[in-house]
Scaffold this motif. Structure first.
Motif, short mmCIF file in Angstrom:
data_model
loop_
_atom_site.label_atom_id
_atom_site.label_comp_id
_atom_site.label_asym_id
_atom_site.label_seq_id
_atom_site.Cartn_x
_atom_site.Cartn_y
_atom_site.Cartn_z
N ALA A 1 29.85 23.30 29.73
CA ALA A 1 29.89 22.79 31.09
C ALA A 1 30.77 23.67 31.95
O ALA A 1 31.91 23.95 31.62
CB ALA A 1 30.43 21.36 31.09
N ALA A 2 30.24 24.14 33.05
CA ALA A 2 31.00 25.02 33.92
C ALA A 2 31.95 24.21 34.78
O ALA A 2 31.65 23.10 35.18
CB ALA A 2 30.06 25.83 34.81
N GLN A 3 33.10 24.77 35.05
CA GLN A 3 34.03 24.11 35.95
C GLN A 3 33.62 24.40 37.39
O GLN A 3 32.68 25.16 37.66
CB GLN A 3 35.44 24.62 35.70
N ALA A 4 34.35 23.81 38.30
CA ALA A 4 34.08 24.07 39.71
C ALA A 4 34.21 25.56 39.97
O ALA A 4 35.06 26.23 39.40
CB ALA A 4 35.09 23.30 40.57
N PRO A 5 33.34 26.12 40.82
CA PRO A 5 33.31 27.56 41.02
C PRO A 5 34.61 28.13 41.57
O PRO A 5 34.94 29.28 41.32
CB PRO A 5 32.14 27.76 41.99
N ALA A 6 35.35 27.34 42.35
CA ALA A 6 36.58 27.86 42.95
C ALA A 6 37.64 28.04 41.87
O ALA A 6 37.97 27.12 41.15
CB ALA A 6 37.08 26.89 44.03
N CYS A 7 38.16 29.28 41.76
CA CYS A 7 39.18 29.56 40.76
C CYS A 7 40.07 30.67 41.30
O CYS A 7 39.60 31.79 41.54
CB CYS A 7 38.54 29.97 39.44
N ALA A 8 41.34 30.36 41.49
CA ALA A 8 42.26 31.33 42.07
C ALA A 8 42.53 32.49 41.12
O ALA A 8 42.73 33.63 41.55
CB ALA A 8 43.57 30.64 42.44
N PHE A 9 42.51 32.22 39.79
CA PHE A 9 42.80 33.28 38.82
C PHE A 9 42.25 32.87 37.46
O PHE A 9 42.36 31.72 37.06
CB PHE A 9 44.32 33.49 38.71
N ARG A 10 41.60 33.83 36.79
CA ARG A 10 41.14 33.55 35.43
C ARG A 10 41.51 34.66 34.46
O ARG A 10 41.33 34.51 33.26
CB ARG A 10 39.64 33.28 35.39
N GLY A 11 42.04 35.78 34.91
CA GLY A 11 42.47 36.84 34.02
C GLY A 11 41.34 37.31 33.13
O GLY A 11 40.26 37.66 33.63
N ALA A 12 41.55 37.31 31.81
CA ALA A 12 40.53 37.79 30.87
C ALA A 12 39.58 36.67 30.45
O ALA A 12 38.68 36.91 29.64
CB ALA A 12 41.20 38.39 29.64
#
Length: 363
Positions: free
Chosen positions: A24-35
């Motif tokens: 399940a994908a999270q909400a598209p907005a993401c300030a940072f995900r790194g690797a």
């Protein structure tokens, strides 16, 4: 990680026939995900996936599914961890079961697909589990003095002429799998500076596991093998091989052993309960003996304990990303297919003397 439906039916076979559903994908907005894969976010920058911000995406399973790294016979670990799973059932109030996996890729995919909630991942594949499956490492095995570490040891037969790494030029050396820290990445990072380049100075053959590498050296199938010292030590303790049949010609500085992780999308209260159950547990005598004298779990974090592992991967330009994982998945599936094909071949007549190296015994 992109959807890992690489040869979907084949991967389902490696997961015991379980159909795989997309994470399940999270909400598209993401300030940072790194690797981390696009399905996860790391807003607090601790290098592991955050819990979903949408409450509807948090999971509270009625049964906790657990597995341990398939560095040795999966059935062996199912038996060894039985007392712990009985304890985990009592501690959490939820039934805890063991799920056998036969490859690192299958284990990572099982957590990504939501079918695995808690797992002990091998040192190198822990990074794949973090980046691609939302695993959050929180503990490692240890004893009263501290958490367990292991060294990479280069094993040769004691009756062989090999006494230094330089002696292995032109020989056949068993690495375990492409994603293994101790069985492949660390040797590729360390050996060139010591005057020995894998694939150039010696032929690399992938054995498929640390125990297979040890047994292969023991049988004479391989001239040498870099393996995790803790696996080799356990095999000696169980009587699978004799220590005096081997010689260690090189060893590394210590690395952390397998990391225990929870899926990032478990409800926070369940995730915290599982972590506390691990840290409060003391292994019964036989389990401690089976697991190399370790008798407890120590707290650990991916950012701190796995820093040297990430450094090795950086040194050999082997990122823990989707492309590398897909390639390793293909290799593991092909290796399993070859193994099944060999098992289906008719046995040689008993009156014919066998040729070639002695096969490793069943484990």
């Amino acid at each position: 990680m992109k959807t890992l439906f690489l040869a979907g039916t084949a991967l389902a076979l490696s997961l015991g026939g379980l159909a795989i559903q997309p994470a399940a994908a999270q909400a598209p907005a993401c300030a940072f995900r790194g690797a981390l894969d696009e399905a996860y976010c790391d807003a607090n920058r601790d290098m592991v996936a955050d819990a979903p911000t949408d409450p509807s995406k948090l999971r509270d399973p009625s049964t906790i599914v657990f597995t341990y790294t398939p560095v040795e016979d999966p059935a062996l670990y199912a038996s060894q961890f039985k007392p712990f799973l009985e304890y985990l059932t009592q501690c959490t109030g939820k039934r805890a079961v063991y799920f056998q996996v036969t490859s690192n890729a299958a284990q990572v995919e099982a957590m990504r697909s939501g079918r695995l909630h808690v797992a002990g991942f091998s040192t190198g594949p822990t990074a794949f589990a973090v980046n691609l499956a939302g695993a959050v490492p929180f503990a490692v095995k240890g004893d009263a003095q501290g958490y367990e570490s292991y060294k990479v040891v280069m094993l040769v037969r004691a009756d062989s002429p090999y006494r230094t790494l330089a002696d292995l030029r032109g020989k056949q050396v068993a690495h375990t799998s492409a994603t293994s820290n101790s069985g492949n990445l660390a040797p590729r990072a360390f050996f060139p500076a010591l005057g020995l380049k894998p694939d150039e100075d010696y032929k690399v053959v992938y054995s498929g596991g640390h125990d297979r590498s040890v047994m292969g050296v023991n049988a004479g199938d391989y001239d040498a093998a870099p393996v995790a010292s803790d696996v080799w030590t356990r095999m000696v303790a169980r009587g699978q091989v004799k220590r005096e049949n081997f010689r260690v010609i090189w060893e590394s500085e210590p690395f952390p052993t397998s990391g225990f992780a929870v899926a990032s999308d478990l409800k926070p209260e369940l995730s915290q309960k599982i972590r506390q159950c691990f840290l409060d547990y003391r292994f019964p005598e036989q389990m401690a003996k089976d697991l190399g004298g370790n008798d407890r779990f120590w707290p650990a974090t991916y950012a701190e304990q796995w820093a040297p592992v990430r450094a090795v991967a950086d040194a050999v330009n082997a990122p823990y990303n989707r492309a590398a994982f897909d390639a390793e998945s293909r290799r593991e599936l092909e290796a399993e297919a070859r193994k099944r094909a060999q098992a289906q071949q008719p046995a040689a007549p008993t009156h014919v003397a066998p040729t070639g190296a002695t096969p490793a015994p069943a484990r």
